[in-house]
Design a protein around this motif. Structure first.
Motif, mmCIF file in Angstrom:
data_model
loop_
_atom_site.group_PDB
_atom_site.id
_atom_site.type_symbol
_atom_site.label_atom_id
_atom_site.label_comp_id
_atom_site.label_asym_id
_atom_site.label_seq_id
_atom_site.Cartn_x
_atom_site.Cartn_y
_atom_site.Cartn_z
ATOM 1 N N ILE B 22 -66.301 58.172 46.191
ATOM 2 C CA ILE B 22 -65.238 57.229 45.859
ATOM 3 C C ILE B 22 -64.424 57.749 44.653
ATOM 4 O O ILE B 22 -63.293 57.352 44.434
ATOM 5 C CB ILE B 22 -65.836 55.821 45.583
ATOM 6 C CG1 ILE B 22 -64.774 54.748 45.768
ATOM 7 C CG2 ILE B 22 -66.446 55.729 44.206
ATOM 8 C CD1 ILE B 22 -64.353 54.558 47.188
ATOM 9 N N PHE B 25 -60.697 61.566 46.268
ATOM 10 C CA PHE B 25 -59.357 61.168 46.710
ATOM 11 C C PHE B 25 -59.008 59.708 46.399
ATOM 12 O O PHE B 25 -57.940 59.440 45.818
ATOM 13 C CB PHE B 25 -59.236 61.453 48.214
ATOM 14 C CG PHE B 25 -57.881 61.193 48.773
ATOM 15 C CD1 PHE B 25 -56.860 62.117 48.641
ATOM 16 C CD2 PHE B 25 -57.612 59.991 49.423
ATOM 17 C CE1 PHE B 25 -55.602 61.861 49.149
ATOM 18 C CE2 PHE B 25 -56.349 59.740 49.935
ATOM 19 C CZ PHE B 25 -55.347 60.681 49.799
ATOM 20 N N PRO B 26 -59.892 58.728 46.711
ATOM 21 C CA PRO B 26 -59.505 57.328 46.473
ATOM 22 C C PRO B 26 -59.188 57.027 45.009
ATOM 23 O O PRO B 26 -58.208 56.338 44.716
ATOM 24 C CB PRO B 26 -60.743 56.537 46.932
ATOM 25 C CG PRO B 26 -61.436 57.430 47.893
ATOM 26 C CD PRO B 26 -61.207 58.826 47.400
ATOM 27 N N THR B 27 -59.995 57.563 44.092
ATOM 28 C CA THR B 27 -59.766 57.265 42.673
ATOM 29 C C THR B 27 -58.500 57.948 42.162
ATOM 30 O O THR B 27 -57.745 57.368 41.366
ATOM 31 C CB THR B 27 -60.997 57.670 41.838
ATOM 32 O OG1 THR B 27 -62.104 56.877 42.275
ATOM 33 C CG2 THR B 27 -60.764 57.441 40.361
ATOM 34 N N LEU B 29 -55.888 58.525 43.898
ATOM 35 C CA LEU B 29 -54.785 57.732 44.443
ATOM 36 C C LEU B 29 -54.580 56.450 43.619
ATOM 37 O O LEU B 29 -53.459 56.077 43.269
ATOM 38 C CB LEU B 29 -55.111 57.376 45.899
ATOM 39 C CG LEU B 29 -53.954 57.046 46.821
ATOM 40 C CD1 LEU B 29 -52.973 58.200 46.880
ATOM 41 C CD2 LEU B 29 -54.474 56.749 48.219
ATOM 42 N N PHE B 30 -55.697 55.789 43.270
ATOM 43 C CA PHE B 30 -55.624 54.555 42.473
ATOM 44 C C PHE B 30 -54.995 54.838 41.109
ATOM 45 O O PHE B 30 -54.078 54.123 40.680
ATOM 46 C CB PHE B 30 -57.031 53.971 42.318
ATOM 47 C CG PHE B 30 -57.128 52.897 41.270
ATOM 48 C CD1 PHE B 30 -56.452 51.697 41.420
ATOM 49 C CD2 PHE B 30 -57.885 53.094 40.115
ATOM 50 C CE1 PHE B 30 -56.532 50.709 40.441
ATOM 51 C CE2 PHE B 30 -57.966 52.119 39.143
ATOM 52 C CZ PHE B 30 -57.287 50.915 39.305
ATOM 53 N N THR B 33 -51.301 55.316 41.266
ATOM 54 C CA THR B 33 -50.568 54.049 41.374
ATOM 55 C C THR B 33 -50.517 53.326 40.025
ATOM 56 O O THR B 33 -49.474 52.803 39.627
ATOM 57 C CB THR B 33 -51.236 53.135 42.421
ATOM 58 O OG1 THR B 33 -51.303 53.837 43.658
ATOM 59 C CG2 THR B 33 -50.460 51.848 42.601
ATOM 60 N N ILE B 34 -51.668 53.302 39.314
ATOM 61 C CA ILE B 34 -51.708 52.614 38.024
ATOM 62 C C ILE B 34 -50.737 53.258 37.025
ATOM 63 O O ILE B 34 -49.949 52.575 36.368
ATOM 64 C CB ILE B 34 -53.153 52.640 37.448
ATOM 65 C CG1 ILE B 34 -54.056 51.700 38.250
ATOM 66 C CG2 ILE B 34 -53.187 52.296 35.975
ATOM 67 C CD1 ILE B 34 -53.791 50.235 37.987
ATOM 68 N N ALA B 37 -47.203 52.501 38.033
ATOM 69 C CA ALA B 37 -46.816 51.102 37.812
ATOM 70 C C ALA B 37 -46.566 50.840 36.330
ATOM 71 O O ALA B 37 -45.666 50.071 35.974
ATOM 72 C CB ALA B 37 -47.900 50.165 38.353
ATOM 73 N N ARG B 152 -43.895 56.428 48.996
ATOM 74 C CA ARG B 152 -44.616 55.813 50.115
ATOM 75 C C ARG B 152 -44.359 56.564 51.417
ATOM 76 O O ARG B 152 -45.233 56.703 52.262
ATOM 77 C CB ARG B 152 -44.185 54.348 50.294
ATOM 78 C CG ARG B 152 -44.871 53.344 49.416
ATOM 79 C CD ARG B 152 -46.349 53.516 49.323
ATOM 80 N NE ARG B 152 -47.030 53.580 50.610
ATOM 81 C CZ ARG B 152 -48.330 53.820 50.751
ATOM 82 N NH1 ARG B 152 -49.080 54.035 49.708
ATOM 83 N NH2 ARG B 152 -48.879 53.858 51.942
ATOM 84 N N LEU B 153 -43.099 57.043 51.573
ATOM 85 C CA LEU B 153 -42.738 57.653 52.855
ATOM 86 C C LEU B 153 -43.407 59.007 53.067
ATOM 87 O O LEU B 153 -43.501 59.484 54.200
ATOM 88 C CB LEU B 153 -41.214 57.783 52.968
ATOM 89 C CG LEU B 153 -40.470 56.448 53.098
ATOM 90 C CD1 LEU B 153 -38.987 56.686 53.341
ATOM 91 C CD2 LEU B 153 -41.061 55.585 54.218
ATOM 92 N N TYR B 156 -45.827 58.972 55.709
ATOM 93 C CA TYR B 156 -45.403 58.692 57.080
ATOM 94 C C TYR B 156 -44.473 59.737 57.683
ATOM 95 O O TYR B 156 -44.325 59.825 58.882
ATOM 96 C CB TYR B 156 -44.689 57.321 57.137
ATOM 97 C CG TYR B 156 -45.597 56.182 56.744
ATOM 98 C CD1 TYR B 156 -46.465 55.610 57.666
ATOM 99 C CD2 TYR B 156 -45.615 55.694 55.448
ATOM 100 C CE1 TYR B 156 -47.305 54.590 57.316
ATOM 101 C CE2 TYR B 156 -46.467 54.666 55.078
ATOM 102 C CZ TYR B 156 -47.301 54.117 56.022
ATOM 103 O OH TYR B 156 -48.134 53.095 55.664
#
Lengths: 319, 163
Positions: B22, B25-27, B29-30, B33-34, B37, B152-153, B156
């Motif tokens: 965890i 990659f997940p951390t 990414l978090f 974002t933090i 922001a 974000r894009l 995708y």
């Protein structure tokens, strides 16, 4: 006995209907007697109901997934209930948003504005009518004895009227699922709402914690609607994700934590909007210890919301 | 083996990309974002004040937010560069990432101009806002919206990492 999501739904689902009629009664009493405290109290109930309606709707989706294939359950009535729930959910959120705005304006002016009474009464009565209809259809899922003889789902769906008949959970789901651009667009909006909300949350709560003490709290209070705008954008896009792919969320413990954090953080927004203690912190003054604890909690809760959101596919089982 | 693939095989980057931990990659990414922001959110708050919302907020104390925005930028830059390099063969060739980088440079230059023009004087806010301040604030908001959208894009549009 375990508290399952269908249980939670049965526990929560009475609040939006009964709460709305009680709040309407209190609000009418406040208008007739020009009692501003009572008016604030009833607006607070509308805001609280809008928040509670989030887990009510979501647990309903989980309940629907569990009961739909049981013998004696009419899938058509479950679907009609879900479509009715979408409409009443939207009406409840609009009522909650208007109630919050009225509370925010009354904090500064201490008198209600002219738009408050007609708008709040109109929205809340529409909400009550839609909620009562949702509850009525929902009751028929497990109580055939109260259903009218020969009742089936088709006339129920049409009773929303031709204008709103297109706005169903099915049409929203196909909006999200059938167009490849909708999900990415909602993701972009969800992150835009996120940073706007975080900016306001940090400004307000860092001030309470003592970072920019020259700013009186009442001045920062003027920024709160921007935070609520971010919150509204994220509730809207978040609900579209949920309606588009409910199976990713209804059995996802990380998602339950996210929603729990949102509910508590929402209660803090309410506290900081209307209560006297934070409002009275003037330029150069220290906030009382209780408000510092609340402010630190708010920052941690929103960080927790973002953490859980980001971890939906990793700790949780989304995607 | 070409350069991008060799970058991906650096030990730390392989761990970030492939570990099931965890904290990998997940951390990253978090934290990305933090950090973002903090930077964009506080910048947007200042922009709204300059544009005339919440005029009761004195400008001078808002200067104390700049170190926080710098911290947010450093955090999101470190984690963002790591995430991009960990998927170098797909991310570094994605045109959307290029667009995002250009937008970030513009947003940071714009933020720097807000700092020097609006917050330069010790009595910032006691005077009327300097000419062009509102234009800078509006540009700042638009740039952060564009940075977020392009970020974000990336998930995708363009080549997908070999999952």
């Amino acid at each position: 006995m375990n508290l399952t999501l269908p249980h939670l739904h049965l526990l929560l689902n009475h609040f939006p209907t009964i709460g709305t009629i009680i709040a309407i009664g209190l609000y009418l009493g406040a208008v007739l007697r020009s009692n501003d405290d009572l008016r604030r109290a009833s607006l607070a109930i509308f805001f609280g109901l809008a928040i509670v309606t989030l887990p009510t709707y979501m647990s309903g989706n989980a309940a629907s997934a569990e009961v739909q294939n049981l013998p004696g359950i009419s899938k058509a009535i479950v679907e009609a209930h879900e479509d009715a729930a979408v409409l009443s959910f939207i009406a409840m959120q609009l009522t909650g948003a208007a109630a919050w705005l009225a509370l925010w304006q009354m904090r500064r002016r201490s008198r209600p504005l002219r738009w408050h009474t007609p708008v709040i009464l109109l929205l809340s009565m529409i909400t009550f009518a839609l909620m009562a209809r949702t509850a009525n259809i929902g009751g028929e899922i497990r109580h055939p004895e109260i259903g009218l003889p020969g009742a089936d789902a088709a006339p129920i769906q049409e009773s929303a009227g031709p204008v709103l008949a297109w706005l169903t959970s099915g049409s929203l789901r196909s909006l999200v699922v059938d167009h490849t651009w909708v999900w990415p667009a909602c993701e972009a909006l969800h992150f835009i709402g996120l940073f706007v909300l975080v900016g306001v949350v940090l400004l307000v709560n860092l001030r309470v914690l003592g970072l920019m003490k020259a700013i009186p709290f009442a001045a920062l209070h003027r920024l709160l609607p921007w935070g609520l705008l971010g919150f509204a954008v994220n509730t809207t896009t978040g609900m579209l994700f949920f309606i588009g792919a409910p199976q990713q969320y209804i059995h996802n413990a990380t998602f339950y934590w996210k929603i729990a954090f949102v509910l508590i953080a929402g209660a803090i927004i309410f506290y900081q909007t209307v209560f006297d203690e934070p409002w009275e912190v003037g330029a150069g003054e220290d906030a009382p210890m209780r408000d510092r604890i609340v402010a630190a909690s708010a920052i941690l809760l929103w960080a927790g919301v973002i953490y859980c959101g980001q971890m939906l596919p990793f700790l949780g089982n989304a995607f | 083996m070409d350069l991008l693939a060799r970058i991906e095989h650096i030990g730390l980057l392989t761990w970030v990309r492939e570990s099931s931990s965890i904290w990998a990659f997940p951390t990253f990414l978090f934290l990305h974002t933090i950090g973002f922001a903090m930077l964009a959110g506080l910048s947007a708050g200042i922009d709204l004040r300059i544009l005339g919302f919440a005029r009761g907020i004195p400008l001078a104390p808002l200067r104390r937010l700049f170190p926080l925005m710098t911290s947010g930028f450093v955090l999101s830059a470190i984690t963002g560069i790591t995430l991009a390099l960990a998927d170098a063969t797909t991310k570094l060739v994605n045109p959307v990432l290029g667009v995002k980088m250009v937008l970030i440079v513009l947003a940071l230059v714009n933020l720097r101009m807000i700092r020097t023009r609006v917050f330069a004087r010790a009595d910032a806010g006691a005077q009327p806002l300097p000419p062009g301040a509102r234009r800078l604030a509006a540009a700042s908001l638009i740039l952060w919206l564009a940075v977020t959208t392009s970020g974000r894009l990336i998930a995708y549009i363009g080549p997908v990492a070999g999952l």
